[in-house]
Design a protein around this motif. Structure first.
Motif, PDB file in Angstrom:
ATOM      1  N   LYS A  63      79.396  55.846  78.737  1.00 30.29           N
ATOM      2  CA  LYS A  63      78.802  55.137  77.610  1.00 30.29           C
ATOM      3  C   LYS A  63      78.853  56.012  76.361  1.00 30.29           C
ATOM      4  CE  LYS A  63      75.768  52.334  80.512  1.00 30.29           C
ATOM      5  NZ  LYS A  63      74.378  51.930  80.829  1.00 30.29           N
ATOM      6  N   ALA A  64      79.089  55.371  75.247  1.00 24.73           N
ATOM      7  CA  ALA A  64      79.157  56.070  73.963  1.00 24.73           C
ATOM      8  C   ALA A  64      78.308  55.294  72.972  1.00 24.73           C
ATOM      9  CB  ALA A  64      80.595  56.169  73.482  1.00 24.73           C
ATOM     10  N   TRP A  65      77.212  55.897  72.532  1.00 25.36           N
ATOM     11  CA  TRP A  65      76.295  55.245  71.588  1.00 25.36           C
ATOM     12  C   TRP A  65      76.379  55.980  70.259  1.00 25.36           C
ATOM     13  CZ3 TRP A  65      71.144  54.382  74.769  1.00 25.36           C
ATOM     14  CH2 TRP A  65      71.437  53.554  75.860  1.00 25.36           C
ATOM     15  N   SER A  66      76.321  55.232  69.169  1.00 26.86           N
ATOM     16  CA  SER A  66      76.589  55.833  67.870  1.00 26.86           C
ATOM     17  C   SER A  66      75.707  55.266  66.770  1.00 26.86           C
ATOM     18  CB  SER A  66      78.055  55.618  67.472  1.00 26.86           C
ATOM     19  OG  SER A  66      78.920  56.127  68.449  1.00 26.86           O
ATOM     20  N   ALA A  67      75.547  56.065  65.717  1.00 27.03           N
ATOM     21  CA  ALA A  67      74.878  55.642  64.486  1.00 27.03           C
ATOM     22  C   ALA A  67      75.723  56.118  63.319  1.00 27.03           C
ATOM     23  CB  ALA A  67      73.470  56.233  64.410  1.00 27.03           C
ATOM     24  N   PHE A  68      75.864  55.259  62.308  1.00 25.70           N
ATOM     25  CA  PHE A  68      76.652  55.597  61.131  1.00 25.70           C
ATOM     26  C   PHE A  68      75.860  55.177  59.899  1.00 25.70           C
ATOM     27  CE2 PHE A  68      80.194  54.454  58.104  1.00 25.70           C
ATOM     28  CZ  PHE A  68      80.563  55.761  57.836  1.00 25.70           C
ATOM     29  N   LEU A  69      75.485  56.164  59.077  1.00 24.33           N
ATOM     30  CA  LEU A  69      74.648  55.946  57.891  1.00 24.33           C
ATOM     31  C   LEU A  69      75.457  56.212  56.632  1.00 24.33           C
ATOM     32  CD1 LEU A  69      71.573  55.647  56.800  1.00 24.33           C
ATOM     33  CD2 LEU A  69      71.735  58.141  56.550  1.00 24.33           C
ATOM     34  N   VAL A  70      75.295  55.342  55.642  1.00 24.56           N
ATOM     35  CA  VAL A  70      75.879  55.549  54.321  1.00 24.56           C
ATOM     36  C   VAL A  70      74.758  55.429  53.293  1.00 24.56           C
ATOM     37  CG1 VAL A  70      77.569  54.793  52.633  1.00 24.56           C
ATOM     38  CG2 VAL A  70      78.054  54.537  55.073  1.00 24.56           C
ATOM     39  N   THR A  71      74.534  56.476  52.515  1.00 21.46           N
ATOM     40  CA  THR A  71      73.484  56.460  51.497  1.00 21.46           C
ATOM     41  C   THR A  71      74.009  55.790  50.228  1.00 21.46           C
ATOM     42  OG1 THR A  71      74.067  58.542  50.414  1.00 21.46           O
ATOM     43  CG2 THR A  71      72.714  58.683  52.425  1.00 21.46           C
ATOM     44  N   PRO A  72      73.126  55.402  49.316  1.00 23.06           N
ATOM     45  CA  PRO A  72      73.580  54.780  48.063  1.00 23.06           C
ATOM     46  C   PRO A  72      74.539  55.665  47.264  1.00 23.06           C
ATOM     47  CG  PRO A  72      71.229  54.437  48.351  1.00 23.06           C
ATOM     48  CD  PRO A  72      71.653  55.388  49.428  1.00 23.06           C
ATOM     49  N   GLU A  73      74.414  56.986  47.403  1.00 25.44           N
ATOM     50  CA  GLU A  73      75.314  57.902  46.688  1.00 25.44           C
ATOM     51  C   GLU A  73      76.671  58.031  47.373  1.00 25.44           C
ATOM     52  OE1 GLU A  73      71.176  59.959  46.814  1.00 25.44           O
ATOM     53  OE2 GLU A  73      72.424  58.699  48.115  1.00 25.44           O
ATOM     54  N   GLY A  74      76.768  57.548  48.618  1.00 26.52           N
ATOM     55  CA  GLY A  74      78.018  57.635  49.352  1.00 26.52           C
ATOM     56  C   GLY A  74      78.066  58.741  50.381  1.00 26.52           C
ATOM     57  N   TYR A  75      76.961  59.429  50.611  1.00 27.88           N
ATOM     58  CA  TYR A  75      76.945  60.415  51.696  1.00 27.88           C
ATOM     59  C   TYR A  75      76.885  59.685  53.035  1.00 27.88           C
ATOM     60  CZ  TYR A  75      75.922  63.860  48.080  1.00 27.88           C
ATOM     61  OH  TYR A  75      75.984  64.657  46.967  1.00 27.88           O
ATOM     62  N   THR A  76      77.533  60.266  54.026  1.00 31.88           N
ATOM     63  CA  THR A  76      77.539  59.683  55.364  1.00 31.88           C
ATOM     64  C   THR A  76      77.000  60.681  56.376  1.00 31.88           C
ATOM     65  OG1 THR A  76      79.783  60.439  55.914  1.00 31.88           O
ATOM     66  CG2 THR A  76      79.590  58.319  54.782  1.00 31.88           C
ATOM     67  N   VAL A  77      76.266  60.167  57.324  1.00 30.87           N
ATOM     68  CA  VAL A  77      75.862  60.948  58.497  1.00 30.87           C
ATOM     69  C   VAL A  77      76.175  60.084  59.707  1.00 30.87           C
ATOM     70  CG1 VAL A  77      74.030  62.186  59.699  1.00 30.87           C
ATOM     71  CG2 VAL A  77      73.974  62.006  57.192  1.00 30.87           C
ATOM     72  N   SER A  78      76.993  60.593  60.589  1.00 29.68           N
ATOM     73  CA  SER A  78      77.347  59.851  61.795  1.00 29.68           C
ATOM     74  C   SER A  78      76.989  60.688  63.008  1.00 29.68           C
ATOM     75  CB  SER A  78      78.830  59.506  61.805  1.00 29.68           C
ATOM     76  OG  SER A  78      79.606  60.677  61.655  1.00 29.68           O
ATOM     77  N   ALA A  79      76.436  60.026  63.993  1.00 33.98           N
ATOM     78  CA  ALA A  79      76.057  60.695  65.235  1.00 33.98           C
ATOM     79  C   ALA A  79      76.574  59.881  66.405  1.00 33.98           C
ATOM     80  CB  ALA A  79      74.540  60.838  65.325  1.00 33.98           C
ATOM     81  N   ASN A  80      77.047  60.571  67.426  1.00 29.59           N
ATOM     82  CA  ASN A  80      77.428  59.872  68.644  1.00 29.59           C
ATOM     83  C   ASN A  80      77.042  60.714  69.848  1.00 29.59           C
ATOM     84  OD1 ASN A  80      79.421  61.529  67.535  1.00 29.59           O
ATOM     85  ND2 ASN A  80      81.088  60.486  68.574  1.00 29.59           N
ATOM     86  N   GLU A  81      76.775  60.007  70.935  1.00 25.69           N
ATOM     87  CA  GLU A  81      76.299  60.653  72.157  1.00 25.69           C
ATOM     88  C   GLU A  81      76.886  59.926  73.359  1.00 25.69           C
ATOM     89  OE1 GLU A  81      72.178  60.097  72.970  1.00 25.69           O
ATOM     90  OE2 GLU A  81      72.114  58.069  72.157  1.00 25.69           O
ATOM     91  N   TRP A  82      76.947  60.661  74.465  1.00 26.34           N
ATOM     92  CA  TRP A  82      77.521  60.138  75.689  1.00 26.34           C
ATOM     93  C   TRP A  82      76.594  60.424  76.867  1.00 26.34           C
ATOM     94  CZ3 TRP A  82      79.948  62.554  71.733  1.00 26.34           C
ATOM     95  CH2 TRP A  82      81.052  61.908  71.137  1.00 26.34           C
ATOM     96  N   ASN A  83      76.794  59.715  77.951  1.00 27.73           N
ATOM     97  CA  ASN A  83      76.034  59.981  79.177  1.00 27.73           C
ATOM     98  C   ASN A  83      76.800  60.911  80.094  1.00 27.73           C
ATOM     99  OD1 ASN A  83      77.966  57.966  79.667  1.00 27.73           O
ATOM    100  ND2 ASN A  83      76.774  57.060  81.337  1.00 27.73           N
ATOM    101  N   ALA A  84      77.447  61.891  79.482  1.00 30.39           N
ATOM    102  CA  ALA A  84      78.237  62.894  80.185  1.00 30.39           C
ATOM    103  C   ALA A  84      78.311  64.126  79.281  1.00 30.39           C
ATOM    104  CB  ALA A  84      79.636  62.369  80.486  1.00 30.39           C
ATOM    105  N   PRO A  85      78.616  65.304  79.816  1.00 29.26           N
ATOM    106  CA  PRO A  85      78.674  66.513  78.983  1.00 29.26           C
ATOM    107  C   PRO A  85      79.892  66.590  78.073  1.00 29.26           C
ATOM    108  CG  PRO A  85      79.201  67.028  81.267  1.00 29.26           C
ATOM    109  CD  PRO A  85      78.722  65.615  81.255  1.00 29.26           C
ATOM    110  N   ALA A  86      80.803  65.634  78.163  1.00 25.61           N
ATOM    111  CA  ALA A  86      81.939  65.525  77.244  1.00 25.61           C
ATOM    112  C   ALA A  86      82.303  64.056  77.158  1.00 25.61           C
ATOM    113  CB  ALA A  86      83.128  66.352  77.732  1.00 25.61           C
ATOM    114  N   GLU A  87      82.869  63.665  76.027  1.00 27.28           N
ATOM    115  CA  GLU A  87      83.154  62.241  75.856  1.00 27.28           C
ATOM    116  C   GLU A  87      84.269  61.751  76.756  1.00 27.28           C
ATOM    117  OE1 GLU A  87      84.668  64.254  72.023  1.00 27.28           O
ATOM    118  OE2 GLU A  87      83.243  64.654  73.629  1.00 27.28           O
ATOM    119  N   LYS A  88      85.201  62.611  77.126  1.00 30.28           N
ATOM    120  CA  LYS A  88      86.301  62.230  78.003  1.00 30.28           C
ATOM    121  C   LYS A  88      86.453  63.256  79.114  1.00 30.28           C
ATOM    122  CE  LYS A  88      89.029  59.996  74.311  1.00 30.28           C
ATOM    123  NZ  LYS A  88      88.934  58.621  74.791  1.00 30.28           N
ATOM    124  N   ASP A  89      86.956  62.773  80.252  1.00 28.71           N
ATOM    125  CA  ASP A  89      87.328  63.654  81.366  1.00 28.71           C
ATOM    126  C   ASP A  89      86.164  64.503  81.864  1.00 28.71           C
ATOM    127  OD1 ASP A  89      89.976  62.725  81.117  1.00 28.71           O
ATOM    128  OD2 ASP A  89      90.357  64.199  79.538  1.00 28.71           O
TER     129      ASP A  89
END
Length: 432
Positions: free
Chosen positions: A218-244
């Motif tokens: 599973k890969a869950w994510s959040a993507f934020l864009v502020t009015p000024e155009g700054y972005t903060v993105s976060a993602n997480e997995w139910n494993a110690p690495a996203e693949k393999d």
């Protein structure tokens, strides 16, 4: 996972470009060419993006969709796409250079933030637990700041990453990034958009690393864009690495509410201030006549055989569309690309084995496996055509209603003759 690999994972579909051509045959070859046209469209829209912007995979990529909530920049792309024609590329570059001179990226107004501090901010915002495998970059590095680590709350180790960047907040690119993906290509359990009280826009998604769910990471994510155009993105997995990596827990450790808290935390403000804002995005060019999604869908549906019923439809704003049809024997995904100015790849895609029609149109047909991202038993039938003026039409059909799901019938619901007839229709030649 190394820093370069993580950067590729969050680089995103909208920053991919074709840098050459790998000569291959069969299904893979036609998919490379299909990607070429869609990449040209995205390059026209993308503009300059500051920092390490995580672009969510929010557009359906049909037969060539690359797995995961975030698309890889290069590693998982199925080969290398053909370059657009030189004239189109030069015209596009001229427009971008002109507008870039008019709007330079602003320098950061804050002090540089070190790699260690970026990692420390992420650690400080997570619930109590143990951390390992920390990697990251500071704001003084050209690729942009990010932090990545393995988090253990005693319920199983999980990979978590955060990236901070900047985009034009009024550009087409960020609007695409904030759209929830098409479920026909990107499976997810939940996706929602929010507008926050300060004007920031947020997308939250509970999805999967692999579109075909061959591994239930599973890969869950959040993507934020502020009015000024700054972005903060976060993602997480139910494993110690996203693949393999073996799944270590039923779900990623943070709920969507916690992901929202993570990306909206005030602690990221010094990082934003240090990277500065992004330049204005180059203006999007309107699609050429007949290349908008509405026109393509209208023509495609008119050309379908009468025995099939359209049950779903979609696509991108230009060049690509799809329908799901049912002939009473199961669903079939039919997708089409209509691309202009493709003479530059004609020799590679339409070799000596191509049929040449009396009007000079070249035709190639192929039957093969879907690709390594497809479900079990998936086959793809394709009719690929290019006209003397460079307009290319590629029509493909699958033996399922979605390429990333298992086959539901032995063959697609449209024959190769029907696919070829659709691709050769005068509706595409006229651009109506």
């Amino acid at each position: 996972m190394g820093a370069d690999a993580f950067e590729e994972e969050i680089g995103g579909a909208l920053r991919r470009t074709g840098e050459g051509f790998v000569a291959e045959d069969g299904t893979a070859l036609v998919e490379r060419g299909v990607l070429s046209g869609r990449r040209r469209l995205r390059r026209r829209r993308a503009g300059a993006m500051g920092g390490s912007v995580a672009a969510l995979a929010v557009v359906g990529l049909g037969a060539s969709y690359v797995g995961g909530v975030f698309e890889t920049a290069t590693a998982d792309v199925q080969g290398v796409a053909a370059r657009p024609s030189a004239s189109a590329e030069q015209s596009q570059q001229s427009q971008q250079n002109k507008q870039s001179k008019q709007s330079k990226k602003a320098h950061g107004k804050g002090a540089a933030v070190s790699r260690a501090r970026v990692i420390g901010i992420l650690e400080g915002l997570l619930p109590k637990g143990k951390f390992s495998g920390q990697e990251g970059r500071g704001t003084d590095q050209e690729a942009g700041p990010y932090a990545h680590l393995v988090y253990d709350d005693r319920h199983g180790k999980a990979a978590i990453g955060v990236s901070v960047g900047a985009v034009d907040p009024d550009g087409v690119t960020v609007a695409e990034q904030l759209k929830c993906p098409d479920k026909n290509f990107v499976p997810f359990d939940e996706c929602r958009n929010e507008k926050l009280s300060d004007g920031s826009r947020l997308m939250l998604i509970r999805g999967y690393e692999y579109p075909d769910r061959r591994v239930d990471t599973k890969a869950w994510s959040a993507f934020l864009v502020t009015p000024e155009g700054y972005t903060v993105s976060a993602n997480e997995w139910n494993a110690p690495a996203e693949k393999d990596a073996a799944i270590t827990r039923p779900e990623p450790p943070l709920s969507l509410a916690q992901l929202k808290t993570l990306v909206t935390a005030k602690e990221w403000r010094p990082v934003m201030n240090a990277i500065g804002t992004a330049p204005d995005e180059p203006l999007a060019q309107p699609p050429a006549q007949g290349l908008d999604q509405a026109s393509i869908l209208k023509n495609l549906k008119a050309l379908l055989p009468g025995r099939v019923k359209v049950t779903d439809e979609g696509g991108q704003d230009a060049e690509y569309a799809y329908v799901i049809v049912d002939d009473g024997k199961g669903a079939t995904l039919v997708q089409i690309n209509v691309q202009s100015n493709m003479k530059g790849v004609e020799d590679q895609l339409f070799g000596s084995g191509a049929e040449v029609r009396p009007d000079g149109t070249k035709v190639v047909t192929r039957k093969g496996d879907g690709d390594d991202k497809g479900g079990a038993g998936i086959v793809m039938w394709t009719a690929d055509t290019i006209r003397p003026d460079g307009r290319r039409v590629v029509v493909s059909a699958f033996n399922s209603g979605a390429q990333n799901q298992d086959a539901t019938r032995a063959e697609p619901g449209l024959s190769m003759e029907e696919l070829t007839r659709i691709a050769l229709s005068e509706k595409w030649a006229s651009g109506k």
